[in-house]
Design an enzyme around this catalytic site. Structure first.
Site, PDB file in Angstrom:
ATOM      1  N   ASP A   1       5.236 -10.555  -1.639  1.00 16.38           N
ATOM      2  CA  ASP A   1       5.228  -9.258  -0.976  1.00 16.38           C
ATOM      3  C   ASP A   1       6.248  -8.369  -1.677  1.00 16.38           C
ATOM      4  O   ASP A   1       7.444  -8.640  -1.655  1.00 16.38           O
ATOM      5  CB  ASP A   1       5.585  -9.434   0.503  1.00 16.38           C
ATOM      6  CG  ASP A   1       5.505  -8.132   1.293  1.00 16.38           C
ATOM      7  OD1 ASP A   1       5.387  -7.053   0.670  1.00 16.38           O
ATOM      8  OD2 ASP A   1       5.568  -8.189   2.532  1.00 16.38           O
TER       9      ASP A   1
ATOM     10  N   HIS B   1      -0.650  -3.144   6.097  1.00 22.78           N
ATOM     11  CA  HIS B   1       0.157  -3.622   4.980  1.00 22.78           C
ATOM     12  C   HIS B   1      -0.690  -4.612   4.195  1.00 22.78           C
ATOM     13  O   HIS B   1      -1.658  -5.188   4.724  1.00 22.78           O
ATOM     14  CB  HIS B   1       1.435  -4.299   5.475  1.00 22.78           C
ATOM     15  CG  HIS B   1       2.366  -4.718   4.379  1.00 22.78           C
ATOM     16  ND1 HIS B   1       2.764  -3.843   3.387  1.00 22.78           N
ATOM     17  CD2 HIS B   1       2.957  -5.910   4.089  1.00 22.78           C
ATOM     18  CE1 HIS B   1       3.570  -4.474   2.537  1.00 22.78           C
ATOM     19  NE2 HIS B   1       3.694  -5.732   2.947  1.00 22.78           N
TER      20      HIS B   1
ATOM     21  N   CYS C   1       0.572  -0.190  -1.314  1.00 20.39           N
ATOM     22  CA  CYS C   1       0.582  -1.656  -1.335  1.00 20.39           C
ATOM     23  C   CYS C   1      -0.776  -2.238  -1.718  1.00 20.39           C
ATOM     24  O   CYS C   1      -0.845  -3.276  -2.387  1.00 20.39           O
ATOM     25  CB  CYS C   1       1.056  -2.219   0.003  1.00 20.39           C
ATOM     26  SG  CYS C   1       0.129  -1.624   1.451  1.00 20.39           S
TER      27      CYS C   1
END
Length: 205
Positions: free
Chosen positions: A90, A74, A20
């Site tokens: 996201d 994250h 990510c």
């Protein structure tokens, strides 16, 4: 929601599962290349805590009806073009791409009040231009002791800054005063990036 998005289609975005931090770096890079005038309004946001155990809901990797998962950290992308408009992009959520800030935070993080202190979420918010310059990762965190990959890496070379020093830990760290950007608790994060219609009306009087 207007249709003037930085990334019209999620399919057009660079994405590799479990990377990510690099996915968001690529989003920042795309804005710099295609919409440079918006780069100063964009942020990379890391979510973690001291124990690196943060629950997030509505995640593609989540389980159950609520799609909850506990990550060590994250990262998501945020675009804040005006005082009363903030969008979250996201690539790992089951929510729309993008989602308005308030909806994203409410459904993804819910509240810290019902969680044990060790699961409280903290947020490191980094300006996109800073992230593009300072982020550097040789992907060592994704290798097993024998050198094999935990998850297959992106096909492009590792993202390394001019120093060539792996510094992912500085971004995940949630100690105030250390690392780039600013660190917020969940409530502080909301206060800084969400302006409710009621507050806006009061400010305009």
């Amino acid at each position: 929601m207007t249709t003037d998005f930085l990334f019209p289609k999620i399919a057009d975005c660079s994405y590799v599962s479990c990377y990510c931090e690099e996915n968001v770096w690529k989003l920042c890079e795309q804005v710099k290349r295609t919409r440079p005038e918006e780069l100063s309004k964009c942020y990379a946001v890391f979510v973690s805590n001291e124990g690196r155990t943060v629950p997030l809901w509505r995640q593609k990797a989540g389980r159950g009806d609520d799609q909850v998962v506990i990550w060590d950290y994250h990262v998501f992308f945020m675009h804040n073009p005006s005082l009363n408009r903030c969008l979250v992009f996201d690539l790992d959520t089951t929510l729309p791409f993008p989602t308005y800030f308030h909806k994203y935070v409410t459904e993804t993080f819910r509240s810290d009040l019902a969680l044990r202190p060790e699961h409280h979420r903290f947020f490191r918010v980094i300006p996109a231009d800073t992230y593009l310059i300072e982020f550097s990762s040789d992907r060592r965190h994704m290798r097993r002791p024998d050198g094999s990959w935990i998850k297959p890496p992106p096909s492009y070379p590792p993202i390394l800054s001019n120093t060539n020093i792996h510094c992912l830990g500085d971004f995940i760290c949630m100690s105030a005063g250390k690392g780039p950007g600013a660190v917020y608790s969940l409530s502080e994060f909301v206060q800084n990036f969400y302006k409710s219609p009621h507050v806006m009306a009061q400010n305009n009087k």
